[in-house]
Design a protein around this motif. Structure first.
Motif, PDB file in Angstrom:
ATOM      1  N   GLY A  97       7.680  33.648  58.547  1.00 53.97           N
ATOM      2  CA  GLY A  97       7.704  33.804  59.993  1.00 53.97           C
ATOM      3  C   GLY A  97       6.302  33.715  60.568  1.00 53.97           C
ATOM      4  O   GLY A  97       5.756  32.634  60.751  1.00 53.97           O
ATOM      5  N   GLU A  98       5.672  34.846  60.826  1.00 54.61           N
ATOM      6  CA  GLU A  98       4.335  34.857  61.426  1.00 54.61           C
ATOM      7  C   GLU A  98       3.227  34.550  60.425  1.00 54.61           C
ATOM      8  O   GLU A  98       2.075  34.358  60.804  1.00 54.61           O
ATOM      9  N   GLY A  99       3.553  34.517  59.155  1.00 57.72           N
ATOM     10  CA  GLY A  99       2.543  34.405  58.108  1.00 57.72           C
ATOM     11  C   GLY A  99       2.644  35.605  57.185  1.00 57.72           C
ATOM     12  O   GLY A  99       3.204  36.648  57.550  1.00 57.72           O
ATOM     13  N   ALA A 100       2.113  35.476  55.990  1.00 57.06           N
ATOM     14  CA  ALA A 100       2.192  36.569  55.022  1.00 57.06           C
ATOM     15  C   ALA A 100       1.229  37.693  55.390  1.00 57.06           C
ATOM     16  O   ALA A 100       0.212  37.475  56.051  1.00 57.06           O
ATOM     17  N   HIS A 101       1.566  38.896  54.935  1.00 57.45           N
ATOM     18  CA  HIS A 101       0.684  40.040  55.161  1.00 57.45           C
ATOM     19  C   HIS A 101      -0.488  40.046  54.189  1.00 57.45           C
ATOM     20  O   HIS A 101      -1.578  40.524  54.529  1.00 57.45           O
ATOM     21  N   LEU A 102      -0.261  39.535  52.976  1.00 56.96           N
ATOM     22  CA  LEU A 102      -1.319  39.581  51.967  1.00 56.96           C
ATOM     23  C   LEU A 102      -1.131  38.461  50.962  1.00 56.96           C
ATOM     24  O   LEU A 102      -0.039  37.897  50.830  1.00 56.96           O
ATOM     25  N   ALA A 103      -2.224  38.146  50.264  1.00 47.91           N
ATOM     26  CA  ALA A 103      -2.188  37.124  49.222  1.00 47.91           C
ATOM     27  C   ALA A 103      -3.025  37.584  48.041  1.00 47.91           C
ATOM     28  O   ALA A 103      -4.106  38.158  48.218  1.00 47.91           O
ATOM     29  N   ILE A 104      -2.511  37.338  46.839  1.00 43.15           N
ATOM     30  CA  ILE A 104      -3.206  37.669  45.594  1.00 43.15           C
ATOM     31  C   ILE A 104      -3.535  36.352  44.897  1.00 43.15           C
ATOM     32  O   ILE A 104      -2.639  35.538  44.640  1.00 43.15           O
ATOM     33  N   ASP A 105      -4.825  36.150  44.575  1.00 41.71           N
ATOM     34  CA  ASP A 105      -5.250  34.868  44.024  1.00 41.71           C
ATOM     35  C   ASP A 105      -5.996  35.020  42.697  1.00 41.71           C
ATOM     36  O   ASP A 105      -7.199  35.290  42.691  1.00 41.71           O
ATOM     37  N   PRO A 106      -5.305  34.804  41.567  1.00 34.46           N
ATOM     38  CA  PRO A 106      -5.984  34.786  40.280  1.00 34.46           C
ATOM     39  C   PRO A 106      -6.405  33.382  39.844  1.00 34.46           C
ATOM     40  O   PRO A 106      -6.841  33.193  38.710  1.00 34.46           O
ATOM     41  N   VAL A 107      -6.267  32.404  40.740  1.00 36.81           N
ATOM     42  CA  VAL A 107      -6.464  31.000  40.377  1.00 36.81           C
ATOM     43  C   VAL A 107      -7.760  30.430  40.930  1.00 36.81           C
ATOM     44  O   VAL A 107      -8.513  29.750  40.237  1.00 36.81           O
ATOM     45  N   GLY A 108      -8.061  30.687  42.219  1.00 37.61           N
ATOM     46  CA  GLY A 108      -9.213  30.072  42.849  1.00 37.61           C
ATOM     47  C   GLY A 108      -8.952  28.617  43.161  1.00 37.61           C
ATOM     48  O   GLY A 108      -7.812  28.183  43.326  1.00 37.61           O
ATOM     49  N   GLY A 109     -10.029  27.826  43.256  1.00 38.14           N
ATOM     50  CA  GLY A 109      -9.873  26.410  43.514  1.00 38.14           C
ATOM     51  C   GLY A 109      -9.432  26.115  44.937  1.00 38.14           C
ATOM     52  O   GLY A 109      -9.574  26.919  45.853  1.00 38.14           O
ATOM     53  N   ARG A 110      -8.827  24.939  45.110  1.00 42.91           N
ATOM     54  CA  ARG A 110      -8.572  24.426  46.454  1.00 42.91           C
ATOM     55  C   ARG A 110      -7.440  25.111  47.177  1.00 42.91           C
ATOM     56  O   ARG A 110      -7.315  24.963  48.409  1.00 42.91           O
ATOM     57  N   TYR A 111      -6.581  25.855  46.488  1.00 43.90           N
ATOM     58  CA  TYR A 111      -5.434  26.451  47.160  1.00 43.90           C
ATOM     59  C   TYR A 111      -5.752  27.804  47.801  1.00 43.90           C
ATOM     60  O   TYR A 111      -4.949  28.330  48.568  1.00 43.90           O
ATOM     61  N   ALA A 112      -6.920  28.355  47.499  1.00 44.09           N
ATOM     62  CA  ALA A 112      -7.281  29.653  48.071  1.00 44.09           C
ATOM     63  C   ALA A 112      -7.362  29.578  49.590  1.00 44.09           C
ATOM     64  O   ALA A 112      -6.828  30.436  50.303  1.00 44.09           O
ATOM     65  N   GLU A 113      -8.028  28.549  50.119  1.00 40.24           N
ATOM     66  CA  GLU A 113      -8.174  28.444  51.566  1.00 40.24           C
ATOM     67  C   GLU A 113      -6.822  28.245  52.254  1.00 40.24           C
ATOM     68  O   GLU A 113      -6.566  28.829  53.316  1.00 40.24           O
ATOM     69  N   ALA A 114      -5.951  27.442  51.650  1.00 44.44           N
ATOM     70  CA  ALA A 114      -4.631  27.224  52.245  1.00 44.44           C
ATOM     71  C   ALA A 114      -3.837  28.531  52.296  1.00 44.44           C
ATOM     72  O   ALA A 114      -3.128  28.807  53.275  1.00 44.44           O
TER      73      ALA A 114
END
Length: 325
Positions: free
Chosen positions: A205-222
């Motif tokens: 809907g409005e967007g996620a409340h939080l994001a967990i990133d153990p990967v890094g790279g180009r998908y972090a910004e998205a």
């Protein structure tokens, strides 16, 4: 004893298995007979000398293990010999025996066998603290998990779902998303073939409340762009091999919070949070939670096991069974 050995920095395929003298515990230390040891992506980085903390050559890799207490060093009063324990070290776990500080050992949650105990603490504690201690995730919130079929990723999907978060799993193929859906993910994004930001917003809907990133790279910004105003982004690791460069104007314009989590130091700066995490994780294990172990290898297959993890041919956790010939 038999142990994996790294004699030159490089790819995990260069690892060998050698016979070494049995270690002896010193003051404040405990000797543990290792029954099982989990393979983690940082092990690959340490072998390649690409980790933030270098390991002097030669060394035995491996950071996460489960076993039984074999001997106590001078001044150590427990745990008693024969006690099942789990622990984590920078190096040394891929061996039939390991010496560790007594204070670094922990009990094994009731219900876990040695293979699952070895695969449990590092990834599940990392996932819990990322979701709850650092991101402050609460029931009903939308949480994006990048690398959702990996070790930390599957743990985050599992824990998040059990705690009532609505998890959006992001992974590199439909096959890997299927793994996350089986763990309870409410939605999935194949970030190789789909627009990650758009799909996060479509699902939440409005967007996620939080994001967990153990990967890094180009998908972090998205993933960051897929957060709603005031959202929280937690960077946990860089399995992609690339440390992302986040445009800070995104943080400013959407009032976002960007934080990091590193498992090695959490006991020092957040002991109360560690105790709460231990209680919650033990409860979830009693209720049936188990780490996803996709492959179990004997010690002789250590090079192949690390290579599979390095090349992302696995889901969940890979474990070395030191009891297998």
């Amino acid at each position: 004893m038999r142990a994996a050995r790294c004699t030159t920095y490089g790819p995990p395929g260069d690892l060998t298995v050698a016979h070494l003298d049995d270690p002896e515990p010193g003051p404040g230390e405990v000797l543990v007979r290792v029954h099982a040891a989990a393979v983690n992506f940082p092990d690959v980085l340490i072998v390649a000398n690409r980790y933030q903390v270098p390991a002097p050559l030669p060394f035995t890799p491996g950071s996460e293990f489960a076993g039984t207490v074999a001997a106590l060093g001078p001044g150590v009063t427990g745990p008693p010999v024969g006690t099942p324990v789990a622990g984590a070290v920078l190096t040394g776990a891929f061996a039939e025996q390991v010496v560790v500080p007594a204070a670094s050992l922990r009990g094994i949650p009731e219900g876990l066998d040695m293979v699952h105990a070895a695969a449990f603490h590092v990834t599940y504690a990392t996932a819990y603290h990322s979701l709850v201690t650092v991101a402050g995730g609460t029931e009903g919130e939308w949480a994006v998990v990048l690398g959702a079929a990996g070790g930390v990723g599957t743990a985050a999907v599992d824990i998040g779902t059990r705690l009532g978060l609505r998890v959006i799993a992001a992974a590199s193929s439909e096959e890997r998303l299927t793994v996350a859906r089986k763990l309870g993910a409410a939605g999935g994004v194949d970030y190789v073939r789909e627009d990650l930001k758009a799909r996060i917003r479509e699902l939440s809907g409005e967007g996620a409340h939080l994001a967990i990133d153990p990967v890094g790279g180009r998908y972090a910004e998205a993933a960051l762009r897929g957060l709603r105003r005031g959202g929280r982004f937690v960077t946990v690791g860089y399995a992609d091999g690339e440390i992302p460069r986040i445009p800070l104007n995104l943080v400013l314009l959407k009032d976002l919070v960007v934080r990091g989590f590193e498992i090695r130091t959490v006991r020092q700066y957040a002991p109360d949070a560690v105790a709460e995490a231990d209680r919650t994780l033990a409860r979830l294990v009693r209720e049936g939670m188990r780490p996803l172990v996709s492959r179990v290898h004997p010690l002789d297959d250590v090079a192949a096991a690390l290579t599979d993890v390095a090349e992302r041919r696995t889901t969940g956790k890979v474990v070395l069974d030191l009891e297998r010939g």
